[in-house]
Design an enzyme around this catalytic site. Sequence first.
Site, short mmCIF file in Angstrom:
data_model
loop_
_atom_site.label_atom_id
_atom_site.label_comp_id
_atom_site.label_asym_id
_atom_site.label_seq_id
_atom_site.Cartn_x
_atom_site.Cartn_y
_atom_site.Cartn_z
N ASN A 212 -5.42 -10.21 7.94
CA ASN A 212 -4.71 -9.98 6.67
C ASN A 212 -3.67 -11.08 6.46
O ASN A 212 -3.53 -11.99 7.27
CB ASN A 212 -4.08 -8.59 6.68
CG ASN A 212 -3.12 -8.42 7.84
OD1 ASN A 212 -2.13 -9.13 7.94
ND2 ASN A 212 -3.45 -7.50 8.75
N PHE A 325 7.14 0.36 9.20
CA PHE A 325 7.18 -0.36 7.93
C PHE A 325 6.08 0.20 7.05
O PHE A 325 5.08 0.73 7.54
CB PHE A 325 6.93 -1.86 8.15
CG PHE A 325 8.19 -2.63 8.40
CD1 PHE A 325 8.80 -2.59 9.64
CD2 PHE A 325 8.77 -3.40 7.39
CE1 PHE A 325 9.96 -3.30 9.88
CE2 PHE A 325 9.94 -4.11 7.62
CZ PHE A 325 10.53 -4.06 8.87
N1 CTP Z 1 0.65 0.64 12.16
C1 CTP Z 1 0.35 0.69 13.49
N2 CTP Z 1 -0.94 0.77 13.92
C2 CTP Z 1 -1.96 0.81 13.02
C3 CTP Z 1 -1.67 0.76 11.65
C4 CTP Z 1 -0.36 0.67 11.26
O1 CTP Z 1 1.27 0.64 14.32
N3 CTP Z 1 -3.19 0.87 13.46
C5 CTP Z 1 2.05 0.59 11.73
C6 CTP Z 1 2.50 -0.69 11.09
O2 CTP Z 1 3.04 -1.58 12.04
C7 CTP Z 1 3.56 -0.21 10.12
C8 CTP Z 1 3.03 1.13 9.69
O3 CTP Z 1 2.20 1.58 10.74
O4 CTP Z 1 4.79 0.03 10.75
C9 CTP Z 1 2.20 1.06 8.44
O5 CTP Z 1 1.60 2.28 8.27
P1 CTP Z 1 0.16 2.46 7.67
O6 CTP Z 1 -0.01 3.90 7.56
O7 CTP Z 1 -0.90 1.77 8.41
O8 CTP Z 1 0.39 1.72 6.35
P2 CTP Z 1 -0.66 1.26 5.43
O9 CTP Z 1 -1.66 0.34 6.10
O10 CTP Z 1 0.09 0.72 4.28
O11 CTP Z 1 -1.36 2.67 5.20
P3 CTP Z 1 -2.07 3.22 3.94
O12 CTP Z 1 -3.24 2.33 3.80
O13 CTP Z 1 -2.39 4.61 4.37
O14 CTP Z 1 -1.06 3.14 2.85
#
Ligand code: CTP
Length: 407
Positions: A212, A325
């Site tokens: 990403n 975050f």
């Molecule tokens: N995070 C993590 N491990 C993952 C995915 C996300 O630790 N596999 C953490 C990121 O570091 C960040 C937070 O979770 O602190 C983001 O949450 P997430 O729910 O993944 O956010 P989005 O990707 O924005 O989720 P959504 O698509 O549900 O909005």
Amino acid sequence: MEPLSLDRRRILLGVTGGIAAYKTAELVRRLRVAGAEVQVVMTEAATRFITPLTLQALSGRPVRTELWDTAAEAAMGHIELARWAERILVAPASADFLAKLRAGRADDLLTTLCLAADAPTAVAPAMNRCMWEHPATRENVAALQVRGVQVWGPDRGSQACGETGPGRMLEAAELHRCVIEWLQPGPLSGVDLLITAGPTREAIDPVRFLSNRSSGKMGYAVARAAAEAGATVTLVSGPCALEPPSKVKLVRVESASEMYTAVMDRAVEQAIFIGAAAVADYAPAASRPEKIKKDARTMRLELVKTPDILAAVAALEKRPFTVGFAAETDHLKQHARAKLERKGLDMIAANQVGGGLGFEAEENRLWVLWPEGERHLPTTSKLELARQLLALIVERYEAKNSVQDSR
Ligand code: CTP
């Protein structure tokens, strides 16, 4: 006997050309009395206002003035001197010096040291009020502050040039107080803090991956702010081009599952965990051992969900204060609060993505939410924002600990 407040702290004191240089003599005396080791470095112009001999007698060390002084360089080379310095204070700092510092010039010993040193830097400006108020100086000072340089003063009052207004250097006693405050242990000293940053890469085959747009800038800035606050920082970082902040332990990983392992191996020993990484939510179900050939007209990639690192840390029985975050394109606060609750976090920092803000931008703004409250941090550089976020984390972390202690 009470220990000296600046016992053996190593301060490099830069002196640039200005009438206020006479106050520096008293500052050196005070710093020495408080126990500091003071190495004075003067610019050529400074030597016209106060003699090196005076500052040498007061500091107890030969004053350095030249980059090309072979005898002094042989005793301690300028790079060595830059490393020696625990803090750099330039007092007085002239308008010309501020311009050079901002531009990253290295045309004399002092500017070279400032560029080569990793030490936190403060300046005590002193100049005519028109020079201080000139847009060029205003811009230089603002840029230096964004970079983390502390600016002490100037004071208002009557000036040597006969004018009255801002531009007088702070008095020696005041600067001495600033130095003592500056060298106090930070609010997180002795606290272990773990942070994730950057993107992850999920391999498709040996040459391709899913990833990403995360640059890692925000996470690295938070790591730097935490180290500045005295924390013992471990940064688990996905692939990015940034230099790790000084005094931060860097653990490099590639994929979400590697990041998960690196974090879970260390999480229970931490007091604070901050998940700033943009972890891939899905990874290829299987990475092919050989490069995929483009024979087929279409291809399907099966993806599986990656482990949620943040939620796993938050679910630990003995868990650190956990901060996440959230990057959202719409209904920012609503989505972020839902995430805070769903993952059982202590705090979440939400930012809007799209419209020039977010992943690759230099600036950002945040809504920070915690179970009992919220605060908006307006648009500024990522480093400044990281410092504000960290101050808020410290506030909530201390509040949570004091509630637990009183139980
Ligand atoms: N995070 C993590 N491990 C993952 C995915 C996300 O630790 N596999 C953490 C990121 O570091 C960040 C937070 O979770 O602190 C983001 O949450 P997430 O729910 O993944 O956010 P989005 O990707 O924005 O989720 P959504 O698509 O549900 O909005």
